[in-house]
Design an enzyme around this catalytic site. Structure first.
Site, PDB file in Angstrom:
ATOM      1  CB  CYS A   1      -0.945   0.011   1.199  1.00 58.55           C
ATOM      2  SG  CYS A   1      -2.106  -1.355   1.242  1.00 58.55           S
TER       3      CYS A   1
ATOM      4  CG  HIS B   1      -1.569   3.879   3.841  1.00 60.44           C
ATOM      5  ND1 HIS B   1      -1.415   2.580   3.396  1.00 60.44           N
ATOM      6  CD2 HIS B   1      -1.048   3.890   5.094  1.00 60.44           C
ATOM      7  CE1 HIS B   1      -0.852   1.845   4.329  1.00 60.44           C
ATOM      8  NE2 HIS B   1      -0.618   2.629   5.381  1.00 60.44           N
TER       9      HIS B   1
END
Length: 552
Positions: A76, A135
């Site tokens: 991610c 993120h």
């Protein structure tokens, strides 16, 4: 008399201003929509071989272009760092994760020298909008609105529930942010839909301007926890009773029929950690079927929302002048067995409900990444390969499938060329990191079959490493430092390691790797390995499982 004269001057001035505003030339540069999904495998949409119902994405593929080879960074945060800045993740400050390991390349948030595409495009006159998962920095100084986005809705960290309470189950409040204000998801709403609702709201507001727009939609689906709407789950009832062994064969056959895989492409060797479907008990099969039904429902709902975005473009009469790109941030998540298996922190409801914290797991991820080897957080093709669809009626001929060999670092240069924007050497007094990627426009517009970059593509994350140079790829999995070598033109499934008979190629690519690592700030993982990763994913497979991926 003097009063009337002044009134006349004011009216004349107002008329001139209004006339100038009315006749101000609109900025006709293309709009851009970038859609990213989370933890979705290479073969999980219909146009890449799946049985999951994705008619809207399949239509984009039919009217646009698909790449057989498009690469991410296998997990991610490093993927998003490269995507958002056009840099390799270490150069952007996120070489490991959104965890500060005390070095500039591993500080855990985007540095100022690596400009976001929002900063560059906003400086060039674009409206910049984002909805979904961030993120790439948890501190509020590193949130989207502080890094160039006019508007943001979504969550800052790496995972989120999809709903909290109501008829679907019960879970804690879903914590979100909208333009720097902390909010919670309203009860009964589903986050995938709300990500789209806010994106549509931003587009309606932006339509009042004369600017082109850049919209980044970062869905968290189908990342764990497995939570979906009952009506979507019902569509797939019984579909997965054939099991993962049969479904994997079904998908590779469809990929070859579509032209996504070469007719001579062999499927990756069977993962020995995945049990034979026929050896499971009836109750075990029922549990596993439910997991994949929910996973499919989550992908299905993303596709429905892609359809909503396209409908909004038509409504605003902007569909002909908008580029849409669709990708995934990494391969599907493994971690099925042994001590490395993710254990759900709590389950207060059945799989699919708000109380469920389950995930797809290795057996179905093995299908999702068809025909490739390995999983998320690994540098084999199953970890770093994503579907790639680009749609732009003005410039892209529909129905093409090309080799491509693109990478995340290529998207920012593509957007800047399309927007007729120069990436600044300096911005706000900061000297910027130069862009290592190449524009994809020659491939998108049919002038080339692959990206002409003139140098290899590199990967490193938590000791897992790889280099792609032409048809050759070397890869090593932590904690081993031994390079494997594959000829991806003949063996993209990475079944046949050629390192022992091609040592000169291994040495050449290895030398390329260490030169890149030195200039990019990569540090030997053993020297920076965190004693307590604070919830960040493990570095590599557990001992004895050299070809098994890991979980966050």
């Amino acid at each position: 008399m003097k009063f009337n004269f002044m009134i006349g001057l004011l009216l004349t001035g107002s008329t001139i201003t209004a006339f100038a505003q009315k006749n101000k030339k609109a900025d006709t540069r293309p709009n851009i929509i970038l859609i990213m999904v989370d933890d979705m495998g290479y073969s999980d949409i219909g146009s890449y071989g799946s049985e999951i119902q994705t008619p809207n994405l399949d239509n984009l593929a039919k009217e646009g272009i698909r790449f057989r080879e498009f690469y991410n960074n296998s997990i991610c945060a490093p993927t998003r760092a490269s995507l958002i800045t056009g840099q390799y993740p270490h150069k952007a400050g996120i070489g490991y994760f959104d965890v500060n390991l005390g070095l500039p390349a591993y500080q855990g948030y985007l540095n100022k020298e690596s400009l976001t595409f929002a900063e560059v495009l906003k400086n060039s006159g674009y409206s910049t909008l984002m909805s979904g998962k961030w993120h790439v920095g948890g501190d509020s100084t590193a949130w989207p609105n502080q890094r160039g986005f006019d508007h943001f809705y979504g969550f800052i960290k790496g995972a989120s529930n999809y709903f909290d309470i109501g008829e679907y189950g019960q879970a804690p409040p879903v914590e979100l942010v909208k333009d720097n204000k902390r909010i919670n998801l309203k009860s009964g709403l589903y986050l995938t839909n709300e990500i789209t609702n806010n994106a549509l709201e931003f587009l309606d507001e932006q339509n009042k301007t004369e600017k082109p727009f850049f919209l980044y939609v970062a869905f968290n689906a189908p990342h764990w926890p497995l939570q979906a709407l009952p009506e979507d789950i019902a569509k797939y009832k019984g579909r997965y009773s054939i099991g993962w062994d049969s479904l994997r064969i079904e998908r590779i056959k469809k990929q070859k029929a579509l032209g996504i895989s070469d007719p001579n492409q062999a499927i990756a060797k069977r993962d020995p950690e995945v049990p034979l479907w026929d050896n499971l008990t009836y109750s075990e099969k029922q549990l596993w079927e439910k997991k994949m039904e929910v996973y499919a429902a989550m992908v299905d709902q993303v596709d429905q929302n892609v359809g909503r975005l396209r409908e909004k473009l038509k409504e605003l009469k902007k569909d002909e002048n908008t580029l849409i790109i669709f990708i995934s941030d990494n391969g599907a998540q493994g971690g099925y067995s042994a001590t490395n298996r993710r254990k759900p922190p709590r389950n207060t409801g059945p799989i699919g409900t708000a109380g469920s914290y389950d995930y797809q797991e290795q057996s179905w991820a093995y299908v999702s990444n068809t025909p490739h080897t390995n999983y998320k957080n690994n540098m084999h093709e199953g970890g770093i390969s994503a579907p790639f669809i680009a749609w732009f009626p003005k410039q892209i001929k529909g129905g093409n499938i090309v080799k491509g060999t693109g990478h995340l670092i290529d998207l920012a240069p593509t957007f800047y060329e399309l927007a007729n924007t120069t990436y600044p050497v300096k911005l706000n007094g900061v000297t910027t990191n130069p862009l290592p990627g190449k524009s994809l426009l020659p491939v998108l517009t049919g002038k080339s079959e692959t990206v002409d970059r003139g140098e290899p593509i590199f990967w490193e994350r938590a000791g897992n490493r790889a280099v792609r140079k032409g048809k050759w790829k070397i890869v090593s999995t932590y904690p081993a430092y031994r390079w494997e070598l594959y000829d991806l033109e003949k063996d993209r499934s990475e079944n046949n390691d050629l390192s022992a008979v091609n040592t000169e190629i291994v040495n050449e690519l290895s030398a390329d790797y260490f030169k890149w690592a030195d200039k990019t700030g990569v540090v030997d993982y053993e020297k920076i390995k965190p004693a307590n990763p604070n919830g960040a994913p493990a570095a590599g497979p557990v001992k004895g499982a050299a070809r098994r991926g890991n979980v966050e």
